[in-house]
Design a protein around this motif. Structure first.
Motif, PDB file in Angstrom:
ATOM      1  N   GLN A  46       0.837  -1.200   0.000  1.00  0.00           N
ATOM      2  CA  GLN A  46       0.000   0.000   0.000  1.00  0.00           C
ATOM      3  C   GLN A  46       0.865   1.240   0.000  1.00  0.00           C
ATOM      4  OE1 GLN A  46      -2.133  -1.064   3.526  1.00  0.00           O
ATOM      5  NE2 GLN A  46      -4.007  -1.341   2.385  1.00  0.00           N
ATOM      6  N   THR A  57       1.541   1.989  -3.464  1.00  0.00           N
ATOM      7  CA  THR A  57       0.340   2.491  -4.132  1.00  0.00           C
ATOM      8  C   THR A  57       0.167   3.986  -3.887  1.00  0.00           C
ATOM      9  OG1 THR A  57      -0.680   0.352  -3.757  1.00  0.00           O
ATOM     10  CG2 THR A  57      -2.138   2.158  -4.370  1.00  0.00           C
ATOM     11  N   ARG A  70       1.484  15.098 -13.158  1.00  0.00           N
ATOM     12  CA  ARG A  70       0.380  15.695 -13.913  1.00  0.00           C
ATOM     13  C   ARG A  70       0.220  17.175 -13.638  1.00  0.00           C
ATOM     14  NH1 ARG A  70      -3.887  11.151 -14.555  1.00  0.00           N
ATOM     15  NH2 ARG A  70      -2.537   9.670 -15.613  1.00  0.00           N
ATOM     16  N   GLY A  76     -12.181  16.513   0.896  1.00  0.00           N
ATOM     17  CA  GLY A  76     -13.038  15.371   1.186  1.00  0.00           C
ATOM     18  C   GLY A  76     -12.566  14.078   0.532  1.00  0.00           C
ATOM     19  N   VAL A  77     -11.503  14.143  -0.283  1.00  0.00           N
ATOM     20  CA  VAL A  77     -10.991  12.900  -0.878  1.00  0.00           C
ATOM     21  C   VAL A  77     -10.553  11.939   0.216  1.00  0.00           C
ATOM     22  CG1 VAL A  77      -9.428  11.917  -2.571  1.00  0.00           C
ATOM     23  CG2 VAL A  77     -10.100  14.273  -2.782  1.00  0.00           C
ATOM     24  N   GLU A 116     -11.910  11.233   2.826  1.00  0.00           N
ATOM     25  CA  GLU A 116     -13.044  10.407   3.260  1.00  0.00           C
ATOM     26  C   GLU A 116     -13.111   9.095   2.476  1.00  0.00           C
ATOM     27  OE1 GLU A 116     -16.723  12.483   2.817  1.00  0.00           O
ATOM     28  OE2 GLU A 116     -17.128  12.376   4.961  1.00  0.00           O
ATOM     29  N   LEU A 117     -12.816   9.185   1.190  1.00  0.00           N
ATOM     30  CA  LEU A 117     -12.873   7.971   0.372  1.00  0.00           C
ATOM     31  C   LEU A 117     -11.641   7.101   0.597  1.00  0.00           C
ATOM     32  CD1 LEU A 117     -14.213   9.148  -3.100  1.00  0.00           C
ATOM     33  CD2 LEU A 117     -15.428   8.103  -1.214  1.00  0.00           C
ATOM     34  N   LYS A 139     -10.786   2.977   3.169  1.00  0.00           N
ATOM     35  CA  LYS A 139     -10.162   1.764   2.670  1.00  0.00           C
ATOM     36  C   LYS A 139      -9.150   1.301   3.720  1.00  0.00           C
ATOM     37  CE  LYS A 139     -12.222   1.569  -1.298  1.00  0.00           C
ATOM     38  NZ  LYS A 139     -13.549   1.871  -0.692  1.00  0.00           N
ATOM     39  N   TYR A 176     -18.052   2.327   1.770  1.00  0.00           N
ATOM     40  CA  TYR A 176     -18.746   3.526   2.235  1.00  0.00           C
ATOM     41  C   TYR A 176     -18.761   4.594   1.145  1.00  0.00           C
ATOM     42  CZ  TYR A 176     -19.523   7.801   4.993  1.00  0.00           C
ATOM     43  OH  TYR A 176     -19.985   8.996   5.475  1.00  0.00           O
ATOM     44  N   PRO A 229     -19.662   8.472   0.912  1.00  0.00           N
ATOM     45  CA  PRO A 229     -20.086   9.656   1.663  1.00  0.00           C
ATOM     46  C   PRO A 229     -21.162  10.441   0.913  1.00  0.00           C
ATOM     47  CG  PRO A 229     -17.804   9.869   0.910  1.00  0.00           C
ATOM     48  CD  PRO A 229     -18.307   8.555   0.411  1.00  0.00           C
ATOM     49  N   PRO A 251     -19.298  12.706  -2.297  1.00  0.00           N
ATOM     50  CA  PRO A 251     -17.985  12.120  -2.575  1.00  0.00           C
ATOM     51  C   PRO A 251     -17.122  13.069  -3.409  1.00  0.00           C
ATOM     52  CG  PRO A 251     -19.659  11.094  -3.941  1.00  0.00           C
ATOM     53  CD  PRO A 251     -20.378  12.010  -3.008  1.00  0.00           C
ATOM     54  N   VAL A 252     -15.861  13.196  -3.014  1.00  0.00           N
ATOM     55  CA  VAL A 252     -14.915  14.010  -3.770  1.00  0.00           C
ATOM     56  C   VAL A 252     -13.782  13.104  -4.220  1.00  0.00           C
ATOM     57  CG1 VAL A 252     -13.426  16.032  -3.721  1.00  0.00           C
ATOM     58  CG2 VAL A 252     -15.457  15.967  -2.301  1.00  0.00           C
ATOM     59  N   PHE A 253     -13.404  13.224  -5.477  1.00  0.00           N
ATOM     60  CA  PHE A 253     -12.359  12.369  -6.020  1.00  0.00           C
ATOM     61  C   PHE A 253     -11.160  13.228  -6.374  1.00  0.00           C
ATOM     62  CE2 PHE A 253     -16.533  10.816  -7.024  1.00  0.00           C
ATOM     63  CZ  PHE A 253     -16.482   9.497  -6.628  1.00  0.00           C
ATOM     64  N   HIS A 254     -10.044  12.571  -6.719  1.00  0.00           N
ATOM     65  CA  HIS A 254      -8.943  13.312  -7.312  1.00  0.00           C
ATOM     66  C   HIS A 254      -9.374  13.625  -8.734  1.00  0.00           C
ATOM     67  CE1 HIS A 254      -6.144  12.683  -4.078  1.00  0.00           C
ATOM     68  NE2 HIS A 254      -6.394  11.398  -4.072  1.00  0.00           N
ATOM     69  N   TRP A 305      -8.098  14.991 -11.185  1.00  0.00           N
ATOM     70  CA  TRP A 305      -7.147  14.847 -12.294  1.00  0.00           C
ATOM     71  C   TRP A 305      -6.979  13.389 -12.718  1.00  0.00           C
ATOM     72  CZ3 TRP A 305      -3.124  11.765 -10.818  1.00  0.00           C
ATOM     73  CH2 TRP A 305      -2.912  11.652  -9.445  1.00  0.00           C
ATOM     74  N   MET A 306      -7.549  12.470 -11.943  1.00  0.00           N
ATOM     75  CA  MET A 306      -7.425  11.057 -12.309  1.00  0.00           C
ATOM     76  C   MET A 306      -8.595  10.656 -13.188  1.00  0.00           C
ATOM     77  SD  MET A 306      -6.368   9.212  -8.748  1.00  0.00           S
ATOM     78  CE  MET A 306      -5.102   7.991  -8.996  1.00  0.00           C
ATOM     79  N   GLU A 357      -8.476   4.933 -13.261  1.00  0.00           N
ATOM     80  CA  GLU A 357      -7.296   5.096 -12.408  1.00  0.00           C
ATOM     81  C   GLU A 357      -7.687   5.167 -10.942  1.00  0.00           C
ATOM     82  OE1 GLU A 357      -4.008   7.589 -15.035  1.00  0.00           O
ATOM     83  OE2 GLU A 357      -5.635   8.653 -14.065  1.00  0.00           O
ATOM     84  N   TYR A 388      -6.724   2.597  -7.997  1.00  0.00           N
ATOM     85  CA  TYR A 388      -6.031   3.120  -6.818  1.00  0.00           C
ATOM     86  C   TYR A 388      -6.692   2.650  -5.523  1.00  0.00           C
ATOM     87  CZ  TYR A 388      -4.565   6.706  -3.429  1.00  0.00           C
ATOM     88  OH  TYR A 388      -4.106   7.373  -2.319  1.00  0.00           O
ATOM     89  N   VAL A 389      -8.012   2.824  -5.416  1.00  0.00           N
ATOM     90  CA  VAL A 389      -8.651   2.403  -4.163  1.00  0.00           C
ATOM     91  C   VAL A 389      -8.652   0.885  -4.028  1.00  0.00           C
ATOM     92  CG1 VAL A 389     -10.070   4.447  -3.767  1.00  0.00           C
ATOM     93  CG2 VAL A 389     -10.984   2.599  -5.138  1.00  0.00           C
ATOM     94  N   ARG A 416      -6.226  -1.050  -4.951  1.00  0.00           N
ATOM     95  CA  ARG A 416      -4.899  -1.380  -4.442  1.00  0.00           C
ATOM     96  C   ARG A 416      -4.798  -1.031  -2.958  1.00  0.00           C
ATOM     97  NH1 ARG A 416      -1.518  -4.395  -6.275  1.00  0.00           N
ATOM     98  NH2 ARG A 416       0.336  -3.113  -6.516  1.00  0.00           N
ATOM     99  N   LEU A 417      -5.467   0.050  -2.572  1.00  0.00           N
ATOM    100  CA  LEU A 417      -5.470   0.417  -1.149  1.00  0.00           C
ATOM    101  C   LEU A 417      -6.180  -0.649  -0.324  1.00  0.00           C
ATOM    102  CD1 LEU A 417      -6.220   4.241  -1.010  1.00  0.00           C
ATOM    103  CD2 LEU A 417      -4.053   3.080  -0.662  1.00  0.00           C
ATOM    104  N   GLN A 446     -16.554   2.623  -6.271  1.00  0.00           N
ATOM    105  CA  GLN A 446     -15.389   2.578  -5.377  1.00  0.00           C
ATOM    106  C   GLN A 446     -15.749   1.937  -4.036  1.00  0.00           C
ATOM    107  OE1 GLN A 446     -14.576   4.347  -2.411  1.00  0.00           O
ATOM    108  NE2 GLN A 446     -16.599   5.299  -2.335  1.00  0.00           N
ATOM    109  N   ALA A 447     -17.001   2.094  -3.616  1.00  0.00           N
ATOM    110  CA  ALA A 447     -17.405   1.476  -2.347  1.00  0.00           C
ATOM    111  C   ALA A 447     -17.502  -0.044  -2.481  1.00  0.00           C
ATOM    112  CB  ALA A 447     -18.735   2.057  -1.880  1.00  0.00           C
TER     113      ALA A 447
END
Lengths: 257, 302
Positions: A2, A5, A16, A98-99, A101-102, A106, B77, B79, B82-85, B87-88, B92, B96-97, B99-100, B144-145
């Motif tokens: 991890q 990762t 980027r 808030g990222v 949170e996601l 995990k 989960y 939320p 939800p907020v993501f990166h 730029w991905m 991707e 990423y999640v 792999r986490l 992703q959840a």
């Protein structure tokens, strides 16, 4: 696993958003400026009108290691500012947006998450520092005189520890505050405080991280690595690890998202 | 068998209680709606279950897990916002999640592709998330959840912010998901709860005020009442209705006759006989099914 990762994702992001371009570039420019401006000082003065007639002014050519130290002084000011700015959102930004949170729901260990981010920033900064030093070293050798490559590597290693110390402060601040601007501000305040304390309490704080620079100067002029430099290096590493551990601890006990 | 058991869970913010010691359990394979008005403590509860925030007391136990195991392996989960990166790309981010969550590289990639197709955004998988619409982000959020096949999937207000089309799509998706995992979702919209869930947890002011299987809750709050709608313009003789032995009183509102009775079965027969005998133009006849909305209002008002 991890760790890699998170580390890779961080690298990808730095790629980027062009951090991998502008941070090395800033360090290269900072590294170039002093050797060039010092060498061309007479011409620069000439081109802006010269000295008044009759004034005789001898500008001594400084020894090569002094010029390299000027570059380090640049890194200590603008370089540190750049590091504080680019790392202030490292964790705080993810929490604020808030990222986090996601990511943090995990099963990733907080220690992994924090240390991978620290490592990614460190790699970027160390590479940038090396590029900057290389640029400075090239012109110092060309214009002022020889500094051996091994001395350059030693400078990179020891001065790199100071920058890792700055990154560790920033990561720690990232775990304390949620607002990136505050993180950047507090990081700079703490770095300045460290320097001031070291100057004021010079007689006690012989091995403070801020002493790395003066000891590097001694190393360059005398050609040997002093015990003081080693001790300071070890202490800097120790404090950095301590800061990182504190960051992970705060991260664990705090409600992150 | 209860998958998740929560006992006396508490949470304070700045000293004032937000969650006041709640108990509930969630059975394997059920779909549970956490229903309540805004500010009831739904999000706080879900965040405590997901491990994002700590409780101030009480316990959360997961079936077959000891204290040591990281609960996050077993929960997914989403939320509320939800907020993501950004730029991905969608793919991707999912990899990423994944792999986490300790999936290996190959599984992560295939799982990501599978879920992207599943939630219907496979076409946009290589697009930057920043360019996704709200509905697409919500679906990516569900993907992703689900990425590590959690035993319990928790969705915080999954449809509240969506337009009617997006809402319908996500509800359909949830309908599918509940076939394969245990689902807990919060909402303040009664229709959504009624539509998808089997069980209900109703929260108000940090307490669980009602819980149980949907049908049982309805049964429990059943009002002995018969609603009768007659053809527009037709005015029946109210006295004939109130004269029936089982009728207590009647109310008329917007053309609907609300007839409160002592025994619905008996009243139904009597009323139908009366309507037939008098040849009233009947349009609708509804026996004692209190809507959740009545219950909701009752709970919130009390």
């Amino acid at each position: 696993m991890q760790f890699l990762t998170v580390f890779k994702r961080e690298m990808l992001e730095s790629g980027r958003n062009f951090k991998w371009i502008w941070v090395p570039l800033v360090f290269i420019l900072l590294g170039l400026s002093d050797p060039l401006s010092t060498y061309y000082l007479p011409q620069i003065i000439e081109s802006v009108g010269g000295l008044p007639e009759g004034a005789s002014f001898e500008i001594p050519t400084p020894p090569p290691h002094d010029v390299l130290m000027m570059s380090l002084a640049q890194f200590s000011q603008l370089g540190v500012l750049v590091i504080a700015l680019m790392s202030m959102g490292l964790i705080a930004g993810e929490r604020k947006s808030g990222v986090a949170e996601l990511v943090l729901v995990k099963p990733v260990k907080y220690s992994t998450y924090v240390s991978a981010k620290w490592a990614a920033t460190s790699v970027l900064v160390l590479v940038s520092l090396f590029a900057g030093l290389l640029a400075s070293w090239y012109y110092v050798n060309l214009l002022f005189g020889n500094i051996s490559f091994s001395n350059l590597l030693a400078t990179w290693f020891f001065y790199g520890l100071w920058l890792l110390f700055v990154i560790s402060i920033s990561v720690f601040m990232n775990s304390l505050f949620k607002v990136p601007g505050l993180v950047g501000f507090m990081t700079i305040v703490l770095v300045i405080l460290t320097s001031i304390m070291t100057t004021v309490l010079d007689h006690i704080l012989d091995w403070s991280p801020a002493k790395l620079s003066p000891y590097i100067r001694m190393m360059l002029s005398e050609g040997t690595i002093s015990g003081d430099l080693w001790a300071t290096a070890l202490i800097t590493i120790g404090i950095s690890i301590g800061l990182l551990a504190a960051a992970i601890y705060t991260f664990r006990t705090k409600e992150m998202a | 068998m209860a998958l998740l058991t929560v006992k006396n869970l508490k949470k304070n913010y700045d000293g004032s209680p937000v969650i006041r010691g709640i108990d509930f359990s969630i059975n394997k394979g059920t779909c549970v709606a956490l229903l309540g008005p805004n500010g009831a403590g739904k999000t706080t509860t879900l965040r405590m279950l997901s491990g994002l925030i700590r409780s101030n007391g009480g316990s959360i136990s997961f079936e077959g897990l000891d204290y040591q195991t990281d609960i996050r392996y077993h929960i997914g989960y989403l939320p509320q916002h939800p907020v993501f990166h950004s730029w991905m790309s969608g793919k991707e981010f999912l990899v990423y999640v994944a792999r986490l969550a300790n999936l290996d590289k190959k599984t992560a990639a295939s799982r990501a592709d599978e879920l992207l197709a599943r939630v219907g955004i496979a076409d946009a998988k290589n697009k930057r998330i920043g360019k996704y619409s709200g509905g697409m982000k919500q679906r990516l959020g569900i993907a992703q959840a689900m990425i590590h096949q959690p035993k319990l999937l928790m969705l915080d207000e999954p449809v509240s912010a969506l337009d009617p089309i997006g809402r319908r799509e996500v509800l359909t998706l949830m309908e599918e998901l509940k076939q394969e995992t245990t689902l807990l979702f919060s909402t303040h919209i009664l229709n959504d709860a009624e539509e998808v869930s089997d069980e209900l947890l109703m929260m108000h002011n940090g307490e669980i005020v009602e819980s149980g299987p949907m049908e049982k809750v309805r049964e429990k709050h059943r009002v002995d009442k018969i609603n009768v709608v007659l053809q527009e313009g037709f005015i029946p003789d109210e006295d004939l209705i109130t004269a029936l032995p089982s009728v207590i009183r009647t109310e008329v509102a917007r053309g609907v006759h609300h007839i409160f009775v002592t025994d619905t079965k008996q009243a139904r027969d009597e009323l139908l006989q009366l309507i037939q005998a008098e040849r009233w133009p009947l349009e609708r006849f509804e026996v004692g099914r209190a809507s959740l909305e009545d219950l909701f209002m009752k709970v919130v008002d009390s």
